[in-house]
Design an enzyme around this catalytic site. Structure first.
Site, short mmCIF file in Angstrom:
data_model
loop_
_atom_site.label_atom_id
_atom_site.label_comp_id
_atom_site.label_asym_id
_atom_site.label_seq_id
_atom_site.Cartn_x
_atom_site.Cartn_y
_atom_site.Cartn_z
CB CYS A 258 9.13 12.29 12.34
SG CYS A 258 10.19 11.93 10.94
NE ARG B 198 10.57 7.47 8.53
CZ ARG B 198 9.74 8.36 9.08
NH1 ARG B 198 10.13 9.08 10.08
NH2 ARG B 198 8.53 8.51 8.61
NE ARG C 3 1.59 9.67 13.35
CZ ARG C 3 1.01 9.51 14.51
NH1 ARG C 3 1.59 8.82 15.44
NH2 ARG C 3 -0.15 10.05 14.76
CG ASP D 126 5.16 17.13 5.91
OD1 ASP D 126 5.19 17.25 7.15
OD2 ASP D 126 4.49 16.25 5.34
NE ARG E 85 3.26 12.31 14.31
CZ ARG E 85 3.99 12.03 13.22
NH1 ARG E 85 5.27 11.81 13.33
NH2 ARG E 85 3.42 11.98 12.04
N PRO E 86 -1.68 11.98 18.55
CG PRO E 86 -3.45 13.40 19.09
CD PRO E 86 -1.98 13.39 18.77
CG ASP F 148 -8.15 11.91 19.06
OD1 ASP F 148 -6.99 12.16 18.70
OD2 ASP F 148 -9.06 12.75 19.02
CD GLN F 149 -10.93 13.45 15.89
OE1 GLN F 149 -11.98 13.46 15.25
NE2 GLN F 149 -10.91 13.65 17.20
CE LYS G 225 7.36 10.61 4.17
NZ LYS G 225 6.66 10.16 5.36
CG ASN G 226 3.50 11.53 3.53
OD1 ASN G 226 4.22 10.64 4.00
ND2 ASN G 226 3.58 12.80 3.91
C1 EPZ Z 1 0.56 13.23 7.77
O1 EPZ Z 1 0.72 12.82 9.12
C2 EPZ Z 1 1.92 13.10 7.12
N1 EPZ Z 1 2.36 11.73 7.23
C3 EPZ Z 1 2.91 14.06 7.81
O2 EPZ Z 1 4.11 14.01 7.06
C4 EPZ Z 1 2.36 15.48 7.77
O3 EPZ Z 1 3.20 16.32 8.55
C5 EPZ Z 1 0.95 15.53 8.34
O4 EPZ Z 1 0.10 14.56 7.66
C6 EPZ Z 1 0.29 16.89 8.17
O5 EPZ Z 1 0.27 17.25 6.82
C7 EPZ Z 1 1.87 10.81 6.40
O6 EPZ Z 1 1.08 11.09 5.51
C8 EPZ Z 1 2.38 9.44 6.56
P1 EPZ Z 1 -2.44 14.48 10.76
P2 EPZ Z 1 -0.55 12.49 10.01
O7 EPZ Z 1 -3.27 13.35 11.24
O8 EPZ Z 1 -1.61 11.91 9.13
C9 EPZ Z 1 -3.71 16.07 15.12
C10 EPZ Z 1 6.41 13.79 6.70
O9 EPZ Z 1 7.40 14.48 7.08
N2 EPZ Z 1 -4.47 14.80 15.22
O10 EPZ Z 1 -2.92 15.25 9.58
O11 EPZ Z 1 -0.10 11.68 11.15
C11 EPZ Z 1 -2.22 15.84 15.14
O12 EPZ Z 1 -1.73 15.76 16.46
C12 EPZ Z 1 5.30 13.48 7.66
O13 EPZ Z 1 6.31 13.33 5.56
C13 EPZ Z 1 -5.32 14.59 16.30
O14 EPZ Z 1 -5.44 15.43 17.20
O15 EPZ Z 1 -0.97 13.95 10.46
C14 EPZ Z 1 -1.72 17.07 14.38
O16 EPZ Z 1 -1.65 18.14 15.24
C15 EPZ Z 1 5.59 13.92 9.03
N3 EPZ Z 1 -6.00 13.40 16.36
C16 EPZ Z 1 -2.83 17.32 13.36
O17 EPZ Z 1 -3.98 16.63 13.85
C17 EPZ Z 1 -5.91 12.44 15.39
O18 EPZ Z 1 -6.58 11.41 15.51
C18 EPZ Z 1 -2.55 16.83 11.93
O19 EPZ Z 1 -2.17 15.45 11.97
C19 EPZ Z 1 -5.06 12.68 14.32
C20 EPZ Z 1 -4.34 13.87 14.24
#
Ligand code: EPZ
Length: 420
Positions: free
Chosen positions: A117, A399, A93, A308, A122-123, A125-126, A22-23
Site C-alpha cells: 500500500c 490482500r 510490503r 490500520d 516508506r523508508p 533505513d532502521q 495477516k501481519n
Molecule cells: C506495519 O508496517 C504494518 N504492516 C502496517 O500495516 C502498519 O500500518 C504499520 O506497521 C504501523 O502499525 C505489516 O506489518 C506488514 P512501520 P511497517 O515500520 O512495518 C517509519 C496494513 O494495512 N519508518 O512500523 O512497514 C515509517 O515511515 C499495513 O495492514 C522509518 O522511518 O510500518 C512510518 O512512518 C499497512 N524507517 C513509521 O516508521 C524505517 O526503517 C512506522 O512504520 C521504518 C519505518
C-alpha cells in the site's frame, strides 16, 4: 475487474469468526526460513498476501504445502537461493522480512524494494541500520538497482537503538539476530501483538528471545532452530473492522476468535461513540446505539490507537452527530481515501496530518479502494450509505481480508462481488 456492490441501510446482526492475523502471518512465514526442519503453521488467513509470500519461499527453494486451507507446512532445509524476484516482491510490503531471514540463515540476501500500500514515503533505513550493526554489508546502490543486497561472514550480537518505533524494523532485526553469535539488545522497539507472536513462534522453534511486547527485546543467538507446530493469533484489525461495522449500522455483532486485550484502544473509542462493547474470554459483542457521537482520535504505535483502523473510523465518524478530528501520527500520508468519502457526500477537511470530520449523511456512488484499509473504510461507508455503493480496485481488500463480503453477508449485509 471485480467490484463490490453494497446496498446500505441494513442493520448487521449475528456472529463472525476472525481469521489469523495477516501481519503476523506475513512475518512468520518468512521466519520459517530460519528453521532447520519442518514447521507447521496453523490459523493462517486465506488472503492474497499469504499466497504471494508462500510462492516467494518456494522460489527460494523451500517446500511449502498446505495441509488444509488454514495450515501450512514449510520445510526450509532446501532453501538455496537468496534472490527474491521483483515480480513477487513488488506486490507486498512485508517481503522485506526476507532480508532478515535470509541473512540469518544463508548469510546473503538480494531482495527487491518492497511494494504494498502506498501512503507516502516508506523508508526501511532502521531495518538496514540494524543489519549493519549486526555485521552485514549492505549494497549502497540499492536505490538505483531497486533491490537491497546484503551479505555477512556471520552476524554478531550487538546493541541496536531504533530511532523510529517501527514494526517492520523490530521484527526484521529480531529475525536476523536469532541465529547470530552472542546477544542482541534492540531498544525503542514496537510492541504490536504480531511482534510478540513472531517472537513466540521463534521461541517455539528453539530461539531465545525475551522482552517482546516491552520497549526492549533481548535475543540470545542460538545455533539453530528446530521444527515444530505453531498457531497464529487472531487478526486485531479484521476484528476491529467488524466491531466498527456493528456501531456503524446500529447492529449487534458477536466478534469471535479475538484477544479482547488487543482491542482495548478500539473498544474504548467505540464506547465513546455511544456503542456498547461487551468483552468475553475470546470474543467481543458490539451493540450499536443507532446514533454515532463524534470523537477525537490520534493514531499511535501499540497500545495506542492503530493507524490500520483509521480509515474505518473516519467512515464511521462521517455519519456522526457532530464534529470529530482524527490525527494520523504514524504515516505521513494516509488520507488518500478521503476523496472517495467526499464523493459519497462526507464533509471532511484535511489539514496536514489531521482530518476534521463534520458528521452528515452518506449516499452511495462509485468509489475505489485506494489501499487495503482505505478499502475497508469504503465498505463501512457503503454499509451506512443511502442507496448503492460500487467499490472498485478491491484487489487491495483481498490482500488482507479473508472473504470479507461473505462474512458481511452472513451478518445480513446486502453486499456482492461482481465481475465486470
Ligand atoms: C506495519 O508496517 C504494518 N504492516 C502496517 O500495516 C502498519 O500500518 C504499520 O506497521 C504501523 O502499525 C505489516 O506489518 C506488514 P512501520 P511497517 O515500520 O512495518 C517509519 C496494513 O494495512 N519508518 O512500523 O512497514 C515509517 O515511515 C499495513 O495492514 C522509518 O522511518 O510500518 C512510518 O512512518 C499497512 N524507517 C513509521 O516508521 C524505517 O526503517 C512506522 O512504520 C521504518 C519505518
Amino acid at each position: 475487474m471485480e467490484k463490490l456492490v453494497v446496498k446500505g441501510g441494513k442493520r448487521l446482526c449475528g456472529e463472525v469468526t476472525i481469521s489469523g492475523a495477516k501481519n503476523a502471518a506475513v512475518a512468520i512465514i518468512p521466519a520459517a526460513i530460519l528453521v532447520d526442519g519442518t514447521c507447521i503453521i496453523e490459523n493462517i488467513p486465506a488472503i492474497k498476501d499469504v499466497t504471494v509470500i508462500c510462492s516467494i519461499l518456494e522460489e527460494l527453494g523451500a517446500k511449502v504445502e498446505f495441509l488444509d486451507k488454514y495450515t501450512v507446512k514449510i520445510d526450509s532445509s532446501s532453501v538455496n537461493k537468496y534472490t527474491a524476484p521483483y515480480e513477487h516482491v513488488r506486490k507486498m510490503r512485508a517481503s522485506y522480512y526476507l532480508l532478515g531471514a535470509l541473512l540469518g540463515r544463508i548469510k546473503k540476501a538480494d531482495v527487491a524494494l518492497p511494494g504494498g500500500c502506498n501512503f507516502g514515503s516508506r523508508p526501511i533505513d532502521q531495518h538496514l541500520k540494524g543489519f549493519k550493526a549486526l555485521g552485514a554489508a549492505i549494497d549502497d546502490c540499492a536505490e538505483e538497482t531497486g533491490a537491497i543486497y546484503a551479505e555477512t561472514e556471520g552476524l554478531i550480537g550487538t546493541n541496536v537503538y531504533l530511532d523510529v518505533v517501527s514494526v517492520g524494523a523490530t521484527i526484521n532485526v529480531m529475525l536476523a539476530a536469532t541465529l547470530a553469535r552472542g546477544t542482541t539488545i534492540i531498544e525503542n522497539v514496537a510492541k504490536e501483538p504480531h511482534i510478540v507472536d513472531v517472537a513466540n513462534f521463534l521461541n517455539a522453534m528453539g530461539a531465545n528471545i525475551k522482552g517482546a511486547g516491552t520497549d526492549v527485546i533481548k535475543i540470545h543467538g542460538v545455533e539453530k532452530l528446530h521444527g515444530g507446530t505453531y498457531s497464529i493469533i487472531p487478526d486485531q484489525i479484521e476484528a476491529g473492522t467488524f466491531m466498527v461495522a456493528a456501531a456503524a449500522t446500529g447492529g449487534d455483532i458477536l466478534v469471535k476468535n479475538v484477544i479482547p486485550k488487543h482491542m482495548d484502544s478500539v473498544s474504548a473509542k467505540l464506547v465513546e461513540t455511544g456503542a456498547k462493547v461487551l468483552e468475553f474470554d475470546d470474543s467481543i459483542r458490539v451493540i450499536g446505539s443507532g446514533t454515532i457521537k463524534p470523537v477525537n482520535i490520534k493514531t499511535l504505535p501499540y497500545p495506542g490507537f492503530p493507524t490500520d483502523m483509521q480509515p474505518q473510523f473516519v467512515s464511521l465518524l462521517a455519519a456522526s452527530s457532530g464534529t470529530s478530528t482524527v490525527t494520523e501520527s504514524v504515516w505521513e500520508s494516509r488520507f488518500q481515501y478521503v476523496d472517495e468519502l467526499l464523493r459519497m457526500g462526507a464533509d471532511i477537511t484535511i489539514s496536514g496530518r489531521r482530518a476534521i470530520i463534520r458528521g452528515t449523511g452518506l449516499s452511495g456512488t462509485q468509489v475505489r479502494a485506494t489501499d487495503l484499509r482505505g478499502g475497508a473504510g469504503m465498505v463501512i461507508a457503503g454499509l451506512m450509505a443511502k442507496g448503492e455503493t460500487v467499490i472498485t480496485d478491491i484487489q487491495y481488500i483481498d490482500r488482507g481480508y479473508e472473504n470479507m463480503e461473505e462474512k458481511f453477508r452472513k451478518l445480513g449485509a446486502d453486499i456482492k462481488r461482481i465481475d465486470d
